[in-house]
Design a protein around this motif. Sequence first.
Motif, PDB file in Angstrom:
ATOM      1  N   GLY A 316       0.846  -1.178   0.042  1.00 10.76           N
ATOM      2  CA  GLY A 316       0.147   0.079  -0.143  1.00 10.76           C
ATOM      3  C   GLY A 316       1.012   1.419  -0.091  1.00 10.76           C
ATOM      4  N   ILE A 317       0.378   2.322  -0.318  1.00  9.17           N
ATOM      5  CA  ILE A 317       0.937   3.638  -0.233  1.00  9.17           C
ATOM      6  C   ILE A 317       0.309   4.637   0.717  1.00  9.17           C
ATOM      7  N   ASP A 328      -1.683   8.523  -5.062  1.00 10.67           N
ATOM      8  CA  ASP A 328      -3.069   7.761  -5.164  1.00 10.67           C
ATOM      9  C   ASP A 328      -3.514   7.299  -6.686  1.00 10.67           C
ATOM     10  N   ARG A 329      -2.904   7.995  -7.678  1.00 13.51           N
ATOM     11  CA  ARG A 329      -3.062   7.529  -8.851  1.00 13.51           C
ATOM     12  C   ARG A 329      -2.199   6.210  -9.141  1.00 13.51           C
ATOM     13  N   VAL A 330      -1.095   6.313  -8.830  1.00 15.71           N
ATOM     14  CA  VAL A 330      -0.089   5.137  -8.816  1.00 15.71           C
ATOM     15  C   VAL A 330      -0.733   3.745  -7.900  1.00 15.71           C
ATOM     16  N   ALA A 331      -1.061   4.159  -6.829  1.00 13.07           N
ATOM     17  CA  ALA A 331      -1.748   2.922  -6.192  1.00 13.07           C
ATOM     18  C   ALA A 331      -2.987   2.533  -6.863  1.00 13.07           C
ATOM     19  N   GLU A 332      -3.587   3.234  -7.667  1.00 11.28           N
ATOM     20  CA  GLU A 332      -4.875   2.660  -8.346  1.00 11.28           C
ATOM     21  C   GLU A 332      -4.172   1.836  -9.446  1.00 11.28           C
ATOM     22  N   ALA A 333      -3.396   2.320 -10.177  1.00 11.99           N
ATOM     23  CA  ALA A 333      -2.881   1.515 -11.268  1.00 11.99           C
ATOM     24  C   ALA A 333      -2.372   0.422 -10.619  1.00 11.99           C
ATOM     25  N   PRO A 337      -3.914  -0.409  -1.948  1.00 12.16           N
ATOM     26  CA  PRO A 337      -4.713   0.694  -1.196  1.00 12.16           C
ATOM     27  C   PRO A 337      -3.916   1.962  -1.129  1.00 12.16           C
ATOM     28  N   ALA A 338      -4.404   3.134  -1.145  1.00 11.91           N
ATOM     29  CA  ALA A 338      -3.814   4.329  -0.809  1.00 11.91           C
ATOM     30  C   ALA A 338      -4.496   4.873   0.546  1.00 11.91           C
ATOM     31  N   LEU A 352       2.325   0.867   8.830  1.00 11.59           N
ATOM     32  CA  LEU A 352       3.565   0.158   8.457  1.00 11.59           C
ATOM     33  C   LEU A 352       3.497  -1.161   9.411  1.00 11.59           C
ATOM     34  N   ASP A 353       3.541  -0.949  10.672  1.00 15.11           N
ATOM     35  CA  ASP A 353       3.541  -2.299  11.694  1.00 15.11           C
ATOM     36  C   ASP A 353       2.316  -3.427  11.216  1.00 15.11           C
ATOM     37  N   ALA A 354       1.194  -2.918  10.740  1.00 13.60           N
ATOM     38  CA  ALA A 354       0.062  -3.729  10.333  1.00 13.60           C
ATOM     39  C   ALA A 354       0.468  -4.598   8.977  1.00 13.60           C
ATOM     40  N   GLY A 355       1.532  -4.036   8.344  1.00 13.32           N
ATOM     41  CA  GLY A 355       1.773  -4.541   6.966  1.00 13.32           C
ATOM     42  C   GLY A 355       0.801  -3.908   5.770  1.00 13.32           C
ATOM     43  N   MET A 356       0.120  -2.818   5.996  1.00 13.12           N
ATOM     44  CA  MET A 356      -1.082  -2.410   5.255  1.00 13.12           C
ATOM     45  C   MET A 356      -0.372  -1.340   4.104  1.00 13.12           C
TER      46      MET A 356
END
Length: 542
Positions: A316-317, A328-333, A337-338, A352-356
Amino acid sequence: MIRTHETTPFNDQKPGTSGLRKKVRIFAQPNYAENFIQSVFDVVERDAGTTLVIGGDGRYHNRTVIQQAIRMAAANGYGRVLVGQGGILSTPAASHVIRKYGASGGLVLSASHNPGGPEEDFGIKYNIANGGPAPESVTGRIHARTLEIDRWLDVDAPDVDLDTRGVTHIGEMAVQVIDPVADYAALMEELFDFDAIRAAVKDGLTMAFDAMHAVTGPYAHEILEGRLGFPAGTVHNGTPLEDFGGHHPDPNLVHAKVLYDLMMSDNAPAFGAASDGDGDRNLIIGKHRFINPSDSLAMLAANAHLAPGYADGLKGIARSMPTSAAADRVAEALGIPAYETPTGWKFFGNLLDAGMATICGEESAGTGSDHVREKDGLWAVLLWLNILAVTGKSVDQLARDHWARFGRNYYARHDYEAIESEKADALMAELSASLPDLPGRTFGPLTVAEADSFSYTDPVDGSVSENQGIRVLFEGGNRVVFRLSGTGTQGATLRVYLERYEPAGGDMDAETPAMLADIVAAAEEIAGIARHTGRTAPDVVT
């Protein structure tokens, strides 16, 4: 033998976005630093005999406070202190050391990008066991303790020789002076393709890195010149100085103008970069091409798979709310998740700790990943170098290719510094009161679609952070954000963030001020900046 020193509270020790920052003369008052450090020790979670990390950016007053913190740690039951040689540890390196050696936390002595010297700024920040800045739940307890503290503890012991690596003892506590660079440099070699970068250097890849006489000098000398093969002299201003050479160690186009002028000249190397006082921020400039921090985050995320540490892709970003939506546009591509969080790196920690999330960034020149729990200036520089080495592209070409695919978010931040707090508060109060009436109103060619005071609910622990900045969103993906910053040491800084989205196929190489002119005019009409502050222009534009 433990000594108890009676004290009385100070009423101005509430930690801000990045710890407690004040002028040196404030911290130099009897009991001031001691009260804050003791308050930290009184409330943070830790086992008896645990490890504490201490380091800073080398600014004036660091050594004095480090020595006192060591004596206080010994009196408060710590079993070991790890301290960087010379008192030096960049903020990301401190985060890594906390994580690598299982410390319960660390004291980071820095005011980041603020000036240093006897008449300038100092700061103390506490980082928790995950290596990240203490969350609001912890800083709230620290602040509460500062308001009631009546004693602080230390032991009677001589100063530690901070300039010689090795182990000494203060009572039962071991003090280990460590190489501040070695652990961090080894981590960078795990994440990035140093062989590819070395080969590109041999093939003619050139760069200039401005360490701004701040903490990243030793790191840059070792990694860029020592391990990657860039020639001596690639690192400019590489010796940390207590006053940063009289300069402001903030890597933006105002304070790094010498680097900018070089990169815009005919003699420019292929790649230019800078970092700040404590090493957590970065400036990226290619030959004749400045990359703003929001775009840098998006471009790094889009190309991170080219580096070994990110070859498996991103989870995710995450970006701070004022940062442009380019990422956000990179995440969508990428189909990931963003996340949009409040300003402050601590808000990325849970993700980060949750790996998200894997990569995070802020418009204020901070970019990083899950390798530590701080933003990391040299990490961003090395990922850029990795991408340039593998693709063989210039910074300019990489940017043009990115915008051709995703469109371009024209973006700028206008800072109005050291405003009288009462005037700044009045502006924000009036602006907040106007929010319900803004949707549907037009300002020049712009129509307001939404307007709100940003609130964030943490998707991991459900905690809520309100009043994190005022957003005015216009139709078409354009917006302006108003926010008071908590990183200064006097008055208030009003930050105004301006963003215009130009879809792919539009004008991708226009001048940013021209593209944002309508939004600048709308921001003034909406907020009445000149009317409230008397300022007709910002102090800094980034």
